[in-house]
Motif scaffolding. Structure first.
Motif, PDB file in Angstrom:
ATOM      1  N   ASP A  68       0.806  -1.218   0.000  1.00  0.00           N
ATOM      2  CA  ASP A  68       0.000   0.000   0.000  1.00  0.00           C
ATOM      3  C   ASP A  68       0.846   1.279   0.000  1.00  0.00           C
ATOM      4  OD1 ASP A  68       0.954  -0.327   2.554  1.00  0.00           O
ATOM      5  OD2 ASP A  68      -0.894   0.323   3.535  1.00  0.00           O
ATOM      6  N   ILE A  69       2.141   1.146  -0.260  1.00  0.00           N
ATOM      7  CA  ILE A  69       3.009   2.321  -0.344  1.00  0.00           C
ATOM      8  C   ILE A  69       2.772   3.015  -1.683  1.00  0.00           C
ATOM      9  CG2 ILE A  69       4.984   1.104  -1.343  1.00  0.00           C
ATOM     10  CD1 ILE A  69       6.792   2.838   0.455  1.00  0.00           C
ATOM     11  N   THR A  70       2.836   4.343  -1.684  1.00  0.00           N
ATOM     12  CA  THR A  70       2.652   5.091  -2.919  1.00  0.00           C
ATOM     13  C   THR A  70       3.971   5.143  -3.681  1.00  0.00           C
ATOM     14  OG1 THR A  70       3.162   7.185  -1.833  1.00  0.00           O
ATOM     15  CG2 THR A  70       0.831   6.539  -1.942  1.00  0.00           C
ATOM     16  N   VAL A  71       3.887   5.519  -4.945  1.00  0.00           N
ATOM     17  CA  VAL A  71       5.083   5.612  -5.783  1.00  0.00           C
ATOM     18  C   VAL A  71       6.035   6.660  -5.204  1.00  0.00           C
ATOM     19  CG1 VAL A  71       5.914   6.309  -8.057  1.00  0.00           C
ATOM     20  CG2 VAL A  71       3.964   4.784  -7.868  1.00  0.00           C
ATOM     21  N   LYS A  72       5.476   7.776  -4.753  1.00  0.00           N
ATOM     22  CA  LYS A  72       6.305   8.841  -4.177  1.00  0.00           C
ATOM     23  C   LYS A  72       7.044   8.335  -2.935  1.00  0.00           C
ATOM     24  CE  LYS A  72       5.998  13.599  -2.546  1.00  0.00           C
ATOM     25  NZ  LYS A  72       5.089  14.723  -2.289  1.00  0.00           N
ATOM     26  N   GLY A  73       6.337   7.596  -2.077  1.00  0.00           N
ATOM     27  CA  GLY A  73       6.953   7.050  -0.870  1.00  0.00           C
ATOM     28  C   GLY A  73       8.007   6.008  -1.181  1.00  0.00           C
ATOM     29  N   LEU A  74       7.747   5.191  -2.203  1.00  0.00           N
ATOM     30  CA  LEU A  74       8.706   4.154  -2.598  1.00  0.00           C
ATOM     31  C   LEU A  74       9.982   4.777  -3.154  1.00  0.00           C
ATOM     32  CD1 LEU A  74       9.328   1.155  -2.954  1.00  0.00           C
ATOM     33  CD2 LEU A  74       8.210   1.265  -5.171  1.00  0.00           C
ATOM     34  N   GLU A  75       9.826   5.786  -4.007  1.00  0.00           N
ATOM     35  CA  GLU A  75      11.012   6.458  -4.553  1.00  0.00           C
ATOM     36  C   GLU A  75      11.819   7.110  -3.443  1.00  0.00           C
ATOM     37  OE1 GLU A  75       9.366   7.639  -8.995  1.00  0.00           O
ATOM     38  OE2 GLU A  75       9.181   9.104  -7.379  1.00  0.00           O
ATOM     39  N   LYS A  76      11.126   7.681  -2.473  1.00  0.00           N
ATOM     40  CA  LYS A  76      11.803   8.322  -1.357  1.00  0.00           C
ATOM     41  C   LYS A  76      12.525   7.282  -0.493  1.00  0.00           C
ATOM     42  CE  LYS A  76      10.712  11.861   2.050  1.00  0.00           C
ATOM     43  NZ  LYS A  76       9.625  12.601   2.689  1.00  0.00           N
ATOM     44  N   ASP A  84       3.650   1.511 -20.080  1.00  0.00           N
ATOM     45  CA  ASP A  84       3.831   2.155 -21.379  1.00  0.00           C
ATOM     46  C   ASP A  84       5.021   3.104 -21.410  1.00  0.00           C
ATOM     47  OD1 ASP A  84       2.773   4.082 -19.763  1.00  0.00           O
ATOM     48  OD2 ASP A  84       1.122   4.627 -21.093  1.00  0.00           O
ATOM     49  N   GLY A  85       5.759   3.233 -20.309  1.00  0.00           N
ATOM     50  CA  GLY A  85       6.965   4.050 -20.295  1.00  0.00           C
ATOM     51  C   GLY A  85       6.792   5.434 -19.706  1.00  0.00           C
ATOM     52  N   ARG A  86       5.548   5.842 -19.421  1.00  0.00           N
ATOM     53  CA  ARG A  86       5.327   7.155 -18.819  1.00  0.00           C
ATOM     54  C   ARG A  86       5.606   7.088 -17.322  1.00  0.00           C
ATOM     55  NH1 ARG A  86      -0.153   8.625 -18.977  1.00  0.00           N
ATOM     56  NH2 ARG A  86      -0.588   6.415 -19.105  1.00  0.00           N
ATOM     57  N   ASP A  87       5.894   8.248 -16.710  1.00  0.00           N
ATOM     58  CA  ASP A  87       6.090   8.295 -15.266  1.00  0.00           C
ATOM     59  C   ASP A  87       4.805   7.896 -14.563  1.00  0.00           C
ATOM     60  OD1 ASP A  87       8.598   9.248 -15.711  1.00  0.00           O
ATOM     61  OD2 ASP A  87       8.171  11.313 -15.178  1.00  0.00           O
ATOM     62  N   ALA A  88       4.928   7.113 -13.505  1.00  0.00           N
ATOM     63  CA  ALA A  88       3.759   6.733 -12.716  1.00  0.00           C
ATOM     64  C   ALA A  88       3.371   7.909 -11.822  1.00  0.00           C
ATOM     65  CB  ALA A  88       4.076   5.512 -11.863  1.00  0.00           C
ATOM     66  N   ARG A  89       2.064   8.065 -11.602  1.00  0.00           N
ATOM     67  CA  ARG A  89       1.605   9.149 -10.723  1.00  0.00           C
ATOM     68  C   ARG A  89       2.153   8.923  -9.332  1.00  0.00           C
ATOM     69  NH1 ARG A  89      -3.952   7.816 -11.533  1.00  0.00           N
ATOM     70  NH2 ARG A  89      -4.064   7.988  -9.284  1.00  0.00           N
ATOM     71  N   SER A  90       2.404  10.016  -8.613  1.00  0.00           N
ATOM     72  CA  SER A  90       3.017   9.892  -7.295  1.00  0.00           C
ATOM     73  C   SER A  90       2.053   9.309  -6.266  1.00  0.00           C
ATOM     74  CB  SER A  90       3.517  11.250  -6.813  1.00  0.00           C
ATOM     75  OG  SER A  90       2.431  12.150  -6.670  1.00  0.00           O
ATOM     76  N   ASP A  91       0.738   9.422  -6.481  1.00  0.00           N
ATOM     77  CA  ASP A  91      -0.215   8.871  -5.526  1.00  0.00           C
ATOM     78  C   ASP A  91      -0.667   7.456  -5.881  1.00  0.00           C
ATOM     79  OD1 ASP A  91      -1.608   9.755  -7.767  1.00  0.00           O
ATOM     80  OD2 ASP A  91      -3.422  10.219  -6.632  1.00  0.00           O
ATOM     81  N   LYS A  92      -0.098   6.874  -6.920  1.00  0.00           N
ATOM     82  CA  LYS A  92      -0.442   5.511  -7.331  1.00  0.00           C
ATOM     83  C   LYS A  92       0.222   4.530  -6.374  1.00  0.00           C
ATOM     84  CE  LYS A  92      -1.094   3.283 -11.700  1.00  0.00           C
ATOM     85  NZ  LYS A  92      -0.754   3.293 -13.117  1.00  0.00           N
ATOM     86  N   LYS A  93      -0.475   3.467  -6.055  1.00  0.00           N
ATOM     87  CA  LYS A  93       0.050   2.489  -5.105  1.00  0.00           C
ATOM     88  C   LYS A  93       0.844   1.395  -5.820  1.00  0.00           C
ATOM     89  CE  LYS A  93      -3.318   3.349  -1.609  1.00  0.00           C
ATOM     90  NZ  LYS A  93      -2.674   3.887  -0.475  1.00  0.00           N
ATOM     91  N   LEU A  94       1.773   0.801  -5.106  1.00  0.00           N
ATOM     92  CA  LEU A  94       2.611  -0.266  -5.647  1.00  0.00           C
ATOM     93  C   LEU A  94       1.754  -1.470  -6.037  1.00  0.00           C
ATOM     94  CD1 LEU A  94       5.413  -1.429  -6.230  1.00  0.00           C
ATOM     95  CD2 LEU A  94       5.527  -2.119  -3.855  1.00  0.00           C
ATOM     96  N   GLU A  95       0.730  -1.745  -5.265  1.00  0.00           N
ATOM     97  CA  GLU A  95      -0.158  -2.867  -5.554  1.00  0.00           C
ATOM     98  C   GLU A  95      -0.837  -2.697  -6.913  1.00  0.00           C
ATOM     99  OE1 GLU A  95      -3.703  -5.324  -3.278  1.00  0.00           O
ATOM    100  OE2 GLU A  95      -3.236  -3.293  -2.645  1.00  0.00           O
ATOM    101  N   THR A  96      -1.214  -1.460  -7.240  1.00  0.00           N
ATOM    102  CA  THR A  96      -1.849  -1.186  -8.522  1.00  0.00           C
ATOM    103  C   THR A  96      -0.885  -1.441  -9.670  1.00  0.00           C
ATOM    104  OG1 THR A  96      -3.106   0.555  -7.404  1.00  0.00           O
ATOM    105  CG2 THR A  96      -3.169   0.533  -9.797  1.00  0.00           C
TER     106      THR A  96
END
Length: 109
Positions: free
Chosen positions: A8-16, A29-41
């Protein structure tokens, strides 16, 4: 022993947490993932993409074709043929490996 990364960690939290640059984690598709998107998604989308890959059926009589690879001519071309191009030029190899390892570890649960 380090703590496991939760789904349930977000992309922003994971990168941090991994210490990678913002925009390192990408969608399929190669685009940046949204920062509020979850790892599970991200993992669910990757699993769906693997299931959707169509299996090509071969004809009863396959065509006889030869695949010819272009042979490098100069020493520069030989080394360039061995190089791997990264998707994100800002991401280092170690960063990419960390992100891939984190995604694989949490996907195995």
């Amino acid at each position: 022993m380090a703590r496991k990364i939760r789904k349930d960690i977000t992309v922003k939290g994971l990168e941090k947490k991994l210490g990678v640059a913002p925009g390192t984690i990408k969608n399929l598709d190669g685009r940046d993932a949204r920062s509020d998107k979850k790892l599970e998604t991200l993992q669910k989308e990757a699993a769906r993409a693997l299931k959707k890959t169509p299996i090509k059926k071969t004809a009863s009589k396959p065509a006889m074709t030869k695949t010819v690879k272009a042979k490098p001519v100069t020493a520069d071309q030989k080394t360039a043929a061995k190089r791997k191009v990264k998707r994100n030029p800002r991401a280092t190899v170690s960063m990419v490996k960390k992100v891939q390892a984190a995604i694989k570890k949490t996907g195995n649960k």
